[in-house]
Design an enzyme around this catalytic site. Structure first.
Site: not given
Ligand code: ADP
Length: 144
Positions: A18, A42, A91, A129
């Site tokens: 992120h 949730k 990703r 995450s």
């Molecule tokens: P969600 O719950 O909507 O998937 P996340 O908190 O997992 O949200 O992620 C928010 C955004 O960040 C999403 O667009 C996700 O694809 C991106 N993201 C998460 N991890 C990575 C990473 N390692 N590299 C690039 N983008 C990421």
């Protein structure tokens, strides 16, 4: 005109993946709102307040970054804040289908707001995450 983007996600918790998107996004946008977009039905591992605190800790005092949370739809939120862009990270292939659907739906809701994707940095290709929570719950190190 000031270029403002909203970067929505669960951020449960924020990861280096992120952070990479945030840092790179700040090269294109004057301001960024990091938005914890949550579903009130949730519950995540961390509370919204804890997630916001962690983001604040890693970002530090950067006047270009605002941290917020909202249970609702992204597009009306972005519109209300005057943002032109929803920023998302991409990703592996597994992200694509979902992100594509979301971008199309959001565009249908408001054609003036564009979703902009940044490809993940190769170091963060497998960082999520969920994976970090899984590793930590089994006592694995999540240090760099
Ligand atoms: P969600 O719950 O909507 O998937 P996340 O908190 O997992 O949200 O992620 C928010 C955004 O960040 C999403 O667009 C996700 O694809 C991106 N993201 C998460 N991890 C990575 C990473 N390692 N590299 C690039 N983008 C990421």
């Amino acid at each position: 005109m000031e270029k403002l983007a909203v970067y929505p996600g669960s951020f449960d918790p924020i990861t280096n993946g992120h952070l990479d998107i945030i840092r790179r996004g700040l090269r294109f946008f004057d301001r960024l709102i990091i938005l914890i977009a949550y579903n009130p039905n949730k519950s995540g591992l961390f509370t919204i307040e804890e997630r916001m605190d962690m983001i604040r800790t890693v970002i530090g005092a950067d006047p270009r970054v605002t941290i917020d949370s909202s249970p609702g739809l992204m597009v009306p939120y972005a519109k209300e804040k005057g943002a032109q862009v929803i920023l998302r990270g991409l990703r592996a292939l597994s992200d694509f289908e979902y992100e594509f659907q979301m971008a199309l739906i959001n565009r249908r809701l408001d054609r003036d707001i564009e979703t902009v994707f940044l490809m993940t940095g190769y170091k963060w290709f497998y960082t999520s995450s969920n994976l970090i929570k899984e590793a930590a719950s089994h006592g694995g190190s999540v240090d760099l």
